[in-house]
Motif scaffolding. Structure first.
Motif, PDB file in Angstrom:
ATOM      1  N   ARG A  93       0.824  -1.218   0.000  1.00  0.00           N
ATOM      2  CA  ARG A  93       0.000   0.000   0.000  1.00  0.00           C
ATOM      3  C   ARG A  93       0.854   1.262   0.000  1.00  0.00           C
TER       4      ARG A  93
ATOM      5  N   ILE B 231       2.768  -0.222  -4.527  1.00  0.00           N
ATOM      6  CA  ILE B 231       1.657   0.132  -5.420  1.00  0.00           C
ATOM      7  C   ILE B 231       1.208   1.570  -5.230  1.00  0.00           C
TER       8      ILE B 231
ATOM      9  N   GLU C  46      -3.855   4.754  -3.346  1.00  0.00           N
ATOM     10  CA  GLU C  46      -5.082   4.832  -4.137  1.00  0.00           C
ATOM     11  C   GLU C  46      -5.322   3.536  -4.900  1.00  0.00           C
ATOM     12  N   ARG C  47      -4.288   3.031  -5.566  1.00  0.00           N
ATOM     13  CA  ARG C  47      -4.457   1.800  -6.345  1.00  0.00           C
ATOM     14  C   ARG C  47      -4.643   0.587  -5.443  1.00  0.00           C
TER      15      ARG C  47
ATOM     16  N   TYR D 128      -8.206   0.547  -3.805  1.00  0.00           N
ATOM     17  CA  TYR D 128      -9.208   0.146  -4.792  1.00  0.00           C
ATOM     18  C   TYR D 128      -9.162  -1.363  -5.009  1.00  0.00           C
ATOM     19  N   ALA D 129      -7.960  -1.914  -5.191  1.00  0.00           N
ATOM     20  CA  ALA D 129      -7.813  -3.348  -5.453  1.00  0.00           C
ATOM     21  C   ALA D 129      -8.272  -4.177  -4.254  1.00  0.00           C
TER      22      ALA D 129
ATOM     23  N   ALA E  11      -5.037  -3.552  -9.454  1.00  0.00           N
ATOM     24  CA  ALA E  11      -4.018  -2.513  -9.277  1.00  0.00           C
ATOM     25  C   ALA E  11      -3.182  -2.313 -10.537  1.00  0.00           C
ATOM     26  N   GLY E  12      -3.226  -3.284 -11.455  1.00  0.00           N
ATOM     27  CA  GLY E  12      -2.461  -3.169 -12.689  1.00  0.00           C
ATOM     28  C   GLY E  12      -0.971  -3.325 -12.485  1.00  0.00           C
ATOM     29  N   GLU E  13      -0.573  -4.317 -11.695  1.00  0.00           N
ATOM     30  CA  GLU E  13       0.845  -4.484 -11.362  1.00  0.00           C
ATOM     31  C   GLU E  13       1.186  -5.961 -11.248  1.00  0.00           C
TER      32      GLU E  13
END
Length: 643
Positions: free
Chosen positions: A498, A502, A505-506, A509-510, A536-538
């Motif tokens: 957190r 990442i 914010e991301r 959300y995830a 999270a797109g990671e």
């Protein structure tokens, strides 16, 4: 010609790699960042993005429970009717039930593993516990059954059909209540009467899922529980001076409560203030009264994976309204003996309960239960849907911490129904993680310094590569390591994701997406990993591999600082086996601080990396991770000072 060129390239690049190797580094970027982390693709049951698939299924168990408490013999007698629905694509020739009370038989498998001073033992009490089961019946089929320790297998002549087939199991049960029931349940003698905390107390269906089929791990003490969801009707009969508090909603309050207590109960349900429902002076009156009659209390709970309850004539009881984000209301209740009722103890328990539930409902997912009950008893801390048991001797911040932690569990694993027998970190670690956020929020940070996940102090222990690791089941860990590996290390891991890897914010959300999709369902660790990565797109496979599956250690160090024409070049080495982002702080002669932050990507193919600090001023000091955000196991190499 091609062969000659390839040979030359191998020689050239081989020389470059050799020249950059760090002699004392154990870091291998290709091991940490190795691809193909996931061993299987997504499917129709569990999607590759970490959500339930289009054909996800889950079996269901609804319960009708009738039970009676006999305080004079510390005994429970009852009847259970289980209405079981098989939503799986398989016909079930046999069914498995959990018989957790059999842990307290002298010859149980768990007793062999539990030492005399263990949290999970009887603490010196000799008890001939366990179930007496009679009048066992199954609808629609002839059957036989066997009991093996804390499991029961019912073998059916006619299977329960797939895709919605139903059956009904019923039986009478009886057991003696242990005084210290593996720190999950028990009874406590106070000056005004016994406090009973009754949990893991009735025969329950084991989970049948698409991952393991039947989940039949025995109850050995440390591993908690994993159950199917369903509706529960609970009827409890007890002496009429006993006050019963249970999971769900009290549906016959007007019948079992005196007019005075009922009016206070109803007032508390609508009040933002804390209302005294039963006062200290009234407890003394109740304790001195004779009990020749009984009362029957009725509770109901929808879509829950378990129910628990408490009974006592010694309860001081407070109540207050819980305000939920949707506008719905719930009901906070605290019950404690007079000995625990000071403002420095459980006199504030209702306030803590209300605030904790309201905060997590906004942060994570709205609290789904009609009541949230805290019981002060001889349980160090244990959670069940809608009700928690906490140690009656706790004071001040310890009361806040244990209540907040146990109610955090109403999201993990009560709402997000992970398998505690196999993956204790998916409930303990997650609750510990959100507890730090809650402590910062409560009463303008009244207890924020009491619930810090200080990575610096724990790094040496949980990044010891010879130590046990997060993914071990609770019963497979040495008891001394359970707090470290199931609570703190996974919580610190989520905090690193957190705050460092990442971003808030991301990650937030995830994390909420994971909870939303798996509410009242059964996620696995892989579902969690995939869910966070996709939302999270990671790509975080390196993080799961190093932090959760292994105990890879982090050791970043400064090996060289060189003056250049336009500034300074700082060479940072990765000496451990794990990797995290790099935080560099340079301090100039006139006191100016220059910060340079670099993501974890630099370690994908490097054991060392050069970072440029642009400045025309003289640099006197360079420090890695000056704010001590990272779990670096060796800080002696984190600082360079100009000689």
């Amino acid at each position: 010609m091609k062969k000659i060129l390839i040979t030359c390239l191998i020689l050239v690049f081989g020389f470059e790699i050799q020249a950059q190797e760090i002699k004392n580094s154990s870091y291998n970027p290709h091991t940490l960042f190795s691809p193909l982390f996931y061993s299987h693709n997504g499917n129709q049951f569990r999607s590759a993005n970490g959500t339930p698939g289009p054909k996800y299924w889950q079996n269901r168990a609804d319960y009708n429970l009738k039970t009676e408490l006999f305080p004079e013999s510390n005994t429970i007698k009852g009847n259970v009717i289980i209405k079981y629905t098989n939503n799986s694509p398989d016909n079930l020739d046999y069914l498995w039930l959990q018989l957790d009370q059999n842990l307290f038989k002298p010859d149980s498998r768990g007793q062999v593993m539990i030492s005399g001073n263990s949290r999970y033992g009887n603490r010196g009490e000799k008890i001939n516990g366990g179930y007496i089961l009679t009048n066992i019946a199954v609808s629609n089929s002839e059957f036989t059954y066997i009991i093996e320790d804390t499991r029961m297998q019912i073998r059916l002549k006619k299977p329960v059909s797939k895709n919605g087939g139903k059956t009904e199991i019923s039986m009478d049960f009886e057991f003696k209540i242990p005084k210290n029931g593996s720190d999950r349940m028990g009874h406590l003698k106070t000056k005004n009467g016994e406090i009973y905390t009754i949990a893991q107390w009735y025969p329950r269906m084991a989970v049948y899922d698409d991952v393991l089929g039947w989940n039949t791990k025995p109850y050995l003490g440390a591993g908690e529980f994993y159950c199917e969801y369903g509706d529960v009707d609970l009827i409890i009969t007890a002496p009429d001076n006993q006050f019963i508090l249970a999971s769900g909603e009290l549906t016959n309050a007007k019948k079992v409560l005196s007019k005075k207590v009922y009016n206070r109960w109803e007032k508390a349900k609508k009040s933002d203030d804390i209302i005294e429902i039963i006062k200290e002076s009234e407890v003394i009156e109740i304790a001195n009264s004779d009990s020749k009659n009984t009362k029957t209390w009725q509770y109901h709970m929808d879509n829950t994976r378990d129910v628990a309850w408490a009974a006592s004539k010694a309860f001081v009881i407070d109540g207050s309204k819980i305000n939920l984000p949707s506008g719905k209301k719930s009901f906070a209740i605290s019950a404690q003996p007079i000995e625990s009722n000071g403002q420095d103890a459980y006199g504030r328990a209702c306030e803590y309960t209300k605030t904790s539930i309201e905060y997590y409902s906004s942060l994570l997912y709205e609290y789904p239960y009609p009541m949230a009950i805290n019981i002060a008893a001889n349980i160090g801390g244990m959670e069940y849907p809608g009700i928690v048991f906490c140690g009656w001797k706790a004071k001040s911040s310890s009361v806040w911490s244990v209540i907040d932690h146990e109610f955090g569990h109403n999201w993990f694993p009560m709402l997000v129904g992970s398998n505690e027998r196999n993956f204790g970190w998916m409930d303990e670690g997650f609750s510990t993680f959100v507890n730090e956020l809650s402590a910062r929020h409560f009463n303008n940070g009244e207890y924020k310094n009491k619930k810090q996940l200080v990575t610096e102090k724990l790094a040496y222990n949980f990044l010891d590569e010879s130590n046990e690791y997060i993914m071990l089941p609770p019963d497979g860990l040495n008891e001394k390591n359970i707090g470290l590996q199931l609570y703190y290390k996974p919580a610190v891991g989520l905090k690193l994701l957190r705050n460092i890897v990442i971003g808030k914010e991301r990650f937030d959300y995830a994390f909420k997406e994971y909870i939303k999709h798996w509410a009242f369902k059964h996620p696995t660790p892989v579902d969690f990993y995939r869910s966070i990565e996709n939302a999270a797109g990671e790509d975080l496979s390196w993080f799961w591999r190093g932090w959760f599956i292994n105990n890879y250690s982090l050791d970043q160090g400064i090996s060289k600082v060189e003056k250049t024409k336009d500034g300074y070049t700082v060479t940072v080495e990765n000496l451990g086996s794990f990797a995290l982002p790099v935080f560099i702080t340079a301090e100039t002669a006139n006191g100016k601080k220059i910060e340079h932050n670099q993501g974890v990507d630099v370690w994908m193919r490097n054991k060392s990396f050069k970072f440029f600090i642009p400045t025309t001023e003289t640099v006197n000091k360079v420090t890695l991770d000056a704010n001590k955000q990272l779990p670096d196991i060796n800080r002696s190499n984190n600082t360079w000072t100009k000689k």
